[in-house]
Design an enzyme around this catalytic site. Structure first.
Site, PDB file in Angstrom:
ATOM      1  N   CYS A  78       0.851  -1.188   0.000  1.00 53.95           N
ATOM      2  CA  CYS A  78       0.000   0.000   0.000  1.00 53.95           C
ATOM      3  C   CYS A  78       0.888   1.240   0.000  1.00 53.95           C
ATOM      4  CB  CYS A  78      -0.897   0.000   1.229  1.00 53.95           C
ATOM      5  SG  CYS A  78      -2.070   1.367   1.268  1.00 53.95           S
ATOM      6  N   HIS A 322       3.609   8.209   7.177  1.00 51.93           N
ATOM      7  CA  HIS A 322       2.903   7.953   5.919  1.00 51.93           C
ATOM      8  C   HIS A 322       1.611   8.749   5.817  1.00 51.93           C
ATOM      9  CE1 HIS A 322       0.096   5.611   8.258  1.00 51.93           C
ATOM     10  NE2 HIS A 322      -0.436   4.964   7.235  1.00 51.93           N
ATOM     11  N   LYS A 392     -13.425   8.656  -3.150  1.00 56.70           N
ATOM     12  CA  LYS A 392     -13.203   7.540  -2.220  1.00 56.70           C
ATOM     13  C   LYS A 392     -14.149   6.399  -2.546  1.00 56.70           C
ATOM     14  CE  LYS A 392     -11.330   9.613   1.971  1.00 56.70           C
ATOM     15  NZ  LYS A 392     -10.282   8.618   2.230  1.00 56.70           N
TER      16      LYS A 392
END
Length: 393
Positions: A78, A322, A392
């Site tokens: 990811c 991150h 999203k």
């Protein structure tokens, strides 16, 4: 802010870049990892650190001759991709809804996949070694091929952003989709079974590990690298579609020449050299920030995001955060915030405004400005971005 050692008694220290005290469960998780006999030198916690499974999200763990599958996590590879375009913010005027609509039509989100295998996705060289992956995924090739070029759900997103100099950026966050998840679960279960068979003591079953030179380690390492490459290429496929959509609306379809391109993992493991020794570095919710490395640190939808360049800080194993990091769980966010709160906190952003994404409200995340302040010794800021479109799942 420089790091601070946590005030805990463990075989190796835990260095934290967070400016807050960790809660009981977070401290317990940090202690569990630092108690493992093969952990090298120290554990590094990034400013966005929060609870995970087995290991804290926002932790960097260096190990000698071992790997912990659950520390890498289930969304192998990811990460983020970003492109600085030659377009200016004024060119977006009146086009945001159309861009969002095209993105939602062209890039599957949530559990959805492409109806057909994308030509670019089908040409990926990784398919030739699919037969060598864990037997538990051998019936998933068709699904994996159709999911190549899809976003996923949760905190994954696609955004059009504008920087402080009014330059347009394209940014997205995604991973290895269902195939990475299933591969991870297969190996996590294998590690747990191995620990039971060998009566290996573990402070947490999710810290079950494989030892280098063993067949189980070799199998996991092979599949891990495959899934990490899948995730990176998945972002490339989506970004190619993203570019075409923006080119259509801002340049009449004329291909653009990107001014900067970044593609980085933040859930992965690699073999690296630190403090003069070769170790396996697992970044669970952390970005590599070696000197001159470009990285991406997104805020939540409605907050700022940052393009950064690494400073190569040895104590962090050349890493940085991150993202902003969750302040509260998804369930707590849904209970604490209302639809009106979501509307207020995403004002000015062309995005979904429904209860289905209430758990992604900016208030559920730590303030990104504070997170950035806490890692001034890890990265320098190259660009500060603010999203104007957010898609999203």
């Amino acid at each position: 802010m420089p790091y601070e050692p946590l005030n805990i008694s463990t075989p190796v220290p835990v260095l934290s870049w967070a400016n807050h005290e960790l809660g009981y469960e977070e401290l317990k998780m940090a202690k569990n990892v630092a108690a493992l006999p093969f952990v090298f030198k120290h554990v590094a916690l990034m400013p966005d650190v929060h609870l995970g499974k087995g290991a804290l999200v926002g932790s960097v763990i260096a190990t000698k001759d071992t790997i912990i599958p659950a520390a890498v996590g289930v969304d192998i590879g990811c990460g983020m991709a970003a492109v600085k375009t030659p377009y200016s913010a004024d060119q977006l005027e009146g086009k945001l809804k159309k861009i969002r609509s095209d993105l939602e039509a062209m890039i599957p989100v949530g559990f959805n996949e492409n109806k057909d295998v994308d030509k670019t996705a089908g040409n990926w060289q990784g398919w030739s070694s699919f037969k060598d992956l864990h037997k538990g995924v051998q019936d998933l090739k068709s699904k994996a091929m159709k999911q190549m070029g899809s976003l996923g759900g949760g905190n994954h997103f696609i955004e059009v952003c504008v920087d402080t100099e009014n330059q347009v950026w394209l940014m997205l966050h995604s991973g290895s989709r269902n195939i990475g998840n299933v591969l991870a679960q297969c190996h996590i279960n294998s590690a747990k079974e191995l620990a039971k068979m060998t009566n290996t003591y573990l402070p947490d079953p999710d810290l079950a590990y494989f030892v280098a030179q063993s067949p189980a380690f070799a199998a996991y390492w092979h599949d891990l690298q495959w899934a990490q490459n899948y995730a990176r290429y998945n972002r490339d496929v989506m970004m190619a579609r993203f570019k075409k959509i923006v080119e259509k609306h801002l340049a009449g379809g004329k291909p653009m020449k990107p001014l900067l391109e970044v593609n980085c993992h933040h859930n992965y493991a690699e073999k690296e050299v630190h403090f003069g020794e070769e170790v396996y570095v697992t970044r669970k919710g952390a970005v590599r920030a070696q000197s001159e490395d470009y990285g991406i640190i997104p805020g939540s939808m409605g907050a700022k995001s940052y393009i950064v360049k690494g400073k190569g800080n040895a104590h962090s194993y050349c890493s940085c955060s991150h993202g902003a990091g969750r302040l509260m769980s998804r369930n707590k966010a849904k209970n604490q915030f209302s639809l009106d709160d979501l509307l207020a906190q995403t004002q000015g952003v062309e995005c979904r405004k429904d209860r289905g994404i209430l758990d992604e409200i900016p208030g559920a995340y730590k303030p990104i400005e504070q997170v950035m302040e806490n890692q001034a010794d890890l990265v320098e800021i190259v660009a500060t971005l603010k999203q104007v479109v957010c898609v999203k799942g």
